[in-house]
Design an enzyme around this catalytic site. Structure first.
Site, PDB file in Angstrom:
ATOM      1  CD1 TRP A 268      -0.027  -1.391   3.192  1.00  0.00           C
ATOM      2  CD2 TRP A 268       0.655   0.735   3.254  1.00  0.00           C
ATOM      3  NE1 TRP A 268       0.773  -1.233   4.299  1.00  0.00           N
ATOM      4  CE2 TRP A 268       1.205   0.059   4.358  1.00  0.00           C
ATOM      5  CE3 TRP A 268       0.933   2.091   3.091  1.00  0.00           C
ATOM      6  CZ2 TRP A 268       2.035   0.678   5.278  1.00  0.00           C
ATOM      7  CZ3 TRP A 268       1.761   2.733   4.017  1.00  0.00           C
ATOM      8  CH2 TRP A 268       2.303   2.017   5.092  1.00  0.00           C
ATOM      9  CG  ASN A 269       5.069   1.249   0.927  1.00  0.00           C
ATOM     10  OD1 ASN A 269       4.718   0.387   0.125  1.00  0.00           O
ATOM     11  ND2 ASN A 269       6.316   1.375   1.330  1.00  0.00           N
TER      12      ASN A 269
ATOM     13  CD  GLU B 238      -5.486  -7.576   1.873  1.00  0.00           C
ATOM     14  OE1 GLU B 238      -4.480  -6.825   1.898  1.00  0.00           O
ATOM     15  OE2 GLU B 238      -5.414  -8.811   2.019  1.00  0.00           O
TER      16      GLU B 238
ATOM     17  CG  HIS C  57      -2.437  -2.969  -5.347  1.00  0.00           C
ATOM     18  ND1 HIS C  57      -1.665  -2.611  -4.267  1.00  0.00           N
ATOM     19  CD2 HIS C  57      -2.150  -2.056  -6.317  1.00  0.00           C
ATOM     20  CE1 HIS C  57      -0.940  -1.543  -4.571  1.00  0.00           C
ATOM     21  NE2 HIS C  57      -1.212  -1.189  -5.813  1.00  0.00           N
TER      22      HIS C  57
ATOM     23  N   GLY D  79       6.650  -6.228   0.429  1.00  0.00           N
ATOM     24  CA  GLY D  79       5.827  -6.192   1.636  1.00  0.00           C
ATOM     25  C   GLY D  79       6.642  -6.477   2.874  1.00  0.00           C
TER      26      GLY D  79
ATOM     27  CB  CYS E  34      11.099  -0.665   2.142  1.00  0.00           C
ATOM     28  SG  CYS E  34       9.456  -1.409   2.097  1.00  0.00           S
TER      29      CYS E  34
ATOM     30  CD  GLU F 220      11.485  -3.302  -1.470  1.00  0.00           C
ATOM     31  OE1 GLU F 220      11.785  -3.322  -0.249  1.00  0.00           O
ATOM     32  OE2 GLU F 220      10.675  -2.504  -1.958  1.00  0.00           O
TER      33      GLU F 220
END
Length: 451
Positions: A133-134, A160, A158, A209, A265, A231
């Protein structure tokens, strides 16, 4: 059951809900992608696929305002940053269309027996993408675009909380001219992900994620002998070793830590400063962080109430174990978490090896290069790093000793569409972007001619 929903993190309002895919819809998605691989991929030239990617890149940019508003609602990114992300996704997609002829050119091999020998890079089939989501557009673009150009087809699951951006991306690829099945969005459940990975028509999976999600997906991929790219998280060091411009170093540190409200990240999560610069840097860094304002769109809300709860708990735990908050109060208003700096973190504290996914920087003092390197590597993660050092030879030598996938020297935000991105250790494996990203799911097929 409905698990895909747009919940505005700034207000808590549920804007829209979408049902999870049925098993029949998952089967339809895989079948459609396999059909497109068998027919479209093998009947088109690289030049034709490159042209489609460049058109898709143009559409990302043409629709950037609309796309920006979507992810602002979904995950709280300030509008200017959301629009910028859509633009970058377009640049990435177009770049793969531009560079693929060079990156995928046949590799002629000089061999002892003199036979004509070369390696040709081709697609391998249907690839599952599991995206976070980021960065709802950027992450998808850097995964899907090279694979579509290569001739693979995509089934995309993708996050949620990002159903509307997921649908918008699928529409872009369709409007660019990619046929039905080349890029298929599916609102799959976690159980259905395992089913997709196990399917013989699916040849690989890429996940961006959490470490936990990566371990689960990698286990499923390994069980079924599928190529996997991961990743995952990061706790990147930002090293201030040698500078005549503290103000510039501070600005790079703020940029590196605050990107996406601290939810990146490869954000600069651990700021490590040489003793001779520490006091001046710390004071100016505190001032810069305390001057950030949500009203000025310097940062937005964290992505969800769960994210806010997790970060608040981590910082509270650090304080209970002896850390000190230099800036911030660990008292969010809704999901708006005040940008913060903590110090006094020691190896005995939980936060020493944790990833803080939000606008909280850890500040450390060191007295030698060896101490800086040891501290930088004292993490289970190994994604990126930033080294501030005017002696470039020294900076490079320090970079050689960092257990990371990327070293940015004297600048934050040096990512680019045509340079590889990825890490080591618990930050995952494989690369995205650049030539390396294009080759991850390629069949490097050997040709030899006896006559």
């Amino acid at each position: 059951m409905t698990s895909y929903a747009v919940t505005n993190p700034a207000t808590g309002e549920v804007v829209a809900e979408y049902p999870t895919a049925t098993d029949a819809q998952v089967e339809e998605a895989i079948a459609s992608a396999q059909k497109a691989y068998q027919e479209w991929s093998r009947q088109t030239t690289l030049a034709e696929r490159c042209a489609l990617a460049q058109k898709a890149g143009e559409l990302f940019i043409e629709r950037k305002e609309e796309l920006g508003k979507i992810i602002q609602r979904e995950m709280g990114k300030p509008l200017a940053d959301s629009i910028g992300e859509a633009e970058f996704a377009g640049e990435i997609t177009a770049k793969f269309g531009e560079m693929a002829p060079e990156w995928l050119a046949d590799e002629e091999l000089q061999v002892d027996d003199g036979l004509r020998t070369f390696v040709r890079k081709q697609g391998i089939g249907v690839i599952l993408g599991i995206m976070p989501w980021n960065f709802p557009y950027y992450q998808v673009a850097r995964f899907a675009s090279p694979n579509l150009v290569l001739g693979n087809t995509i089934v995309l699951k993708h996050a949620e909380q990002c159903p509307e951006s997921a649908l918008a991306i699928e529409q872009i690829f369709r409007d660019a001219g990619f046929p039905e099945g080349a890029y298929v969005n599916v609102f799959a459940s976690h159980d259905q992900i395992e089913t997709i990975i196990a399917d013989d028509r699916v040849q690989g999976v890429s996940l961006t994620g959490s470490e936990r999600a990566g371990a689960i997906v990698a286990a499923h991929a390994g069980k079924h002998l599928k190529k996997c790219v991961l990743e995952l998280g990061g706790s990147d060091p930002f090293l201030v070793l040698d500078t005549s411009d503290i103000d510039s170093a501070v600005q790079h540190a703020v940029t590196g830590r605050m990107e996406n409200s601290g939810q990146a990240c490869n954000g600069s999560k651990r700021i490590i400063v040489m003793d001779q610069y520490f006091d001046e840097f710390a004071e100016k860094f505190k001032q810069a962080v305390s001057g950030l304002s949500a009203d000025n769109d310097d940062f937005g809300p964290l992505s969800s109430s769960k994210a806010t709860e997790t970060l608040t708990k981590q910082v509270s735990g650090a304080v209970k174990q002896g850390a000190e908050i230099l800036v911030g109060d660990n008292d969010p208003e809704g999901n708006f978490y005040t940008p913060s700096v903590i110090t006094g973190v020691t190896p005995s504290m939980d936060v020493y090896t944790e990833e803080l996914f939000g606008p909280v920087a850890q500040l450390y003092r060191v007295s030698s290069d060896a101490e800086a390197i040891e501290l930088a590597n004292a993490t289970p993660y190994g994604l990126g790093s930033i080294v501030i050092c005017e002696d470039l030879e020294r900076a490079e030598q320090i970079g050689n000793q960092l257990d990371v996938g990327m070293v940015f020297i004297n600048g934050a935000g040096l990512e680019g569409a045509d340079v590889p991105f990825g890490g080591v250790k618990r930050s995952g494996y494989g690369r995205e972007l650049g030539r390396g990203g294009m080759e991850e799911f390629a069949n490097k097929k050997l040709f030899r001619f006896a006559g």
